[in-house]
Design an enzyme around this catalytic site. Structure first.
Site, PDB file in Angstrom:
ATOM      1  N   GLY A   1    -101.899 -17.190  -3.080  1.00 13.64           N
ATOM      2  CA  GLY A   1    -100.519 -16.879  -3.480  1.00 13.64           C
ATOM      3  C   GLY A   1     -99.958 -15.743  -2.637  1.00 13.64           C
TER       4      GLY A   1
ATOM      5  NE  ARG B   1    -102.206 -20.953  -5.442  1.00 13.34           N
ATOM      6  CZ  ARG B   1    -102.365 -19.652  -5.653  1.00 13.34           C
ATOM      7  NH1 ARG B   1    -103.461 -19.054  -5.278  1.00 13.34           N
ATOM      8  NH2 ARG B   1    -101.419 -18.951  -6.249  1.00 13.34           N
TER       9      ARG B   1
ATOM     10  CG  ASP C   1    -110.234 -14.919  -7.079  1.00 10.69           C
ATOM     11  OD1 ASP C   1    -109.161 -15.404  -6.654  1.00 10.69           O
ATOM     12  OD2 ASP C   1    -110.669 -15.147  -8.216  1.00 10.69           O
TER      13      ASP C   1
ATOM     14  CB  THR D   1    -103.833 -11.334  -5.492  1.00 14.21           C
ATOM     15  OG1 THR D   1    -103.469 -11.789  -6.809  1.00 14.21           O
ATOM     16  CG2 THR D   1    -104.956 -10.321  -5.648  1.00 14.21           C
TER      17      THR D   1
ATOM     18  CG  ASP E   1    -102.950 -12.585 -10.207  1.00 15.10           C
ATOM     19  OD1 ASP E   1    -101.745 -12.580 -10.512  1.00 15.10           O
ATOM     20  OD2 ASP E   1    -103.563 -13.619  -9.869  1.00 15.10           O
TER      21      ASP E   1
ATOM     22  CG  ASP F   1    -107.372 -11.219  -9.861  1.00 12.58           C
ATOM     23  OD1 ASP F   1    -107.054 -10.864  -8.708  1.00 12.58           O
ATOM     24  OD2 ASP F   1    -107.424 -12.417 -10.197  1.00 12.58           O
TER      25      ASP F   1
ATOM     26  NE  ARG G   1    -106.343 -16.335 -10.717  1.00 12.42           N
ATOM     27  CZ  ARG G   1    -107.269 -16.239  -9.799  1.00 12.42           C
ATOM     28  NH1 ARG G   1    -107.640 -17.316  -9.153  1.00 12.42           N
ATOM     29  NH2 ARG G   1    -107.813 -15.095  -9.493  1.00 12.42           N
TER      30      ARG G   1
END
Ligand code: F6P
Length: 322
Positions: A11, A72, A103, A126, A128, A130, A172
């Site tokens: 993304g 992706r 990731d 990202t 996120d 994360d 996500r």
């Protein structure tokens, strides 16, 4: 180190362009050539690329998205796609490779390293946030500022109409965007994937809400187990008929926009250190910034799922929103 490859993958995230610029300008200062592949691993498979010079990265630091485009890539997960990507690396005789992504992109890099000895460094890209091994991923700061601005606007209309808004944010399977923006917006509650009893907590909390205050903001992380904002919003409409409830999904506006100052600076630092890492012979490591210090984390550790959010931040939110 004479020639390196560069992709943005997964993304898109605001700040990726600042990172591209930093990689290219740092490499060029060291007389290292940079080949940029379009659309992440897809461009590597198809050998769709551009020679990146100092001037090709002019006037991009302030722009959202990624000038290298991103994807992706499902083809990269096939043995044929992987083989074609390896052939491209060989054709260009690349000595190093930099992946700006999340990731999935780093997992892809690990797979690539099983087929080719190329040294690879990752920059965390990202919204996120994360990834393990960095306080901030590229994109996160801009995304939480975008969410804060959007929810401030929602708050205006929520108050005017005495309504409850259930707002869904991205992330996500992580609740980091939800948690930080909830503190910034003064949201009354959050529902996040990392905490299992948030719905029961919300029901309990409502009992102590002042009857006179009819407008509330509830932030739901998209990965929450109760079906996101629609799941929660529809359930609350049934459970709380006395309230006027609206549902709002912020969606992909969270991925766009001009990167914040902090984003641009962090992305520039990470891009710079990614090139230094390659020069120093590191491989399969992600550049990160922890407590203002640059550090490197092996890809296999960086991609580990963060199971628990900072309990202090959760407590601060709970106390301030009571
Ligand atoms: O990983 C970034 C992210 O924006 C997530 O928050 C979200 O779940 C996902 O990407 C959406 O991906 P896409 O744009 O491919 O639908």
């Amino acid at each position: 180190m004479k020639k390196i490859g560069l992709i943005t993958s997964g993304g898109d995230a605001p700040g990726m362009n600042a990172c591209i610029r930093a990689v290219v300008r740092t490499a060029r200062a060291e007389q290292i050539e940079v080949v940029g592949f379009y659309r992440g691993y897809e461009g590597l498979i198809d050998n769709d690329c551009i020679q990146l010079t100092k001037s090709t990265v002019s006037n991009i630091i302030h722009r959202g998205g990624t000038v290298l485009k991103t994807a992706r890539s499902s083809r990269f997960m096939t043995s044929k796609g992987m083989q074609m990507a390896v052939e491209t690396l060989q054709k260009h005789a690349l000595d190093g490779f930099i992946v700006i992504g999340g990731d999935g992109s780093f997992r892809g890099a690990l797979e690539l390293s099983k087929q080719h000895t190329i040294k690879t460094i990752g920059c965390p890209g990202t919204i996120d946030n994360d990834l393990v091994g960095t306080d901030y991923t590229i994109g996160y700061d801009t995304a939480i500022n975008t969410v804060t601005e959007a929810i401030d606007k929602i708050r205006d209309t929520a108050e005017s109409h005495d309504r409850i808004f259930v707002v869904e944010v991205m992330g996500r399977d992580a609740g980091l965007i939800a948690l930080r923006s909830a503190i910034a917006c003064g949201a009354e509650a959050i529902l996040i994937p990392e905490r299992k009893n948030d719905l029961a907590r919300l029901m309990e909390k409502k009992k102590s809400w002042r009857k006179t205050k009819k407008s509330r903001i509830i932030i739901v992380a998209e990965g929450d187990e109760n079906g996101g904002a629609f799941g929660i919003g529809n359930l609350l409409k049934k459970e709380w008929p006395e309230f006027d409830i609206r549902i709002s999904i912020l969606g992909h506006i969270q991925r766009g926009g001009n990167p914040t100052c902090m984003e641009r600076v962090n992305a520039s630092i990470m891009g710079y250190y990614a090139v230094q890492a390659l020069k120093n012979g590191l491989t399969n490591q992600m550049v990160g910034i922890v407590n203002k210090q640059v550090c490197y984390t092996p890809f296999q550790d960086a991609v580990k799922h963060i199971e628990e959010l900072n309990p202090d931040m959760l407590q601060i939110l709970d106390i301030l929103s009571a």
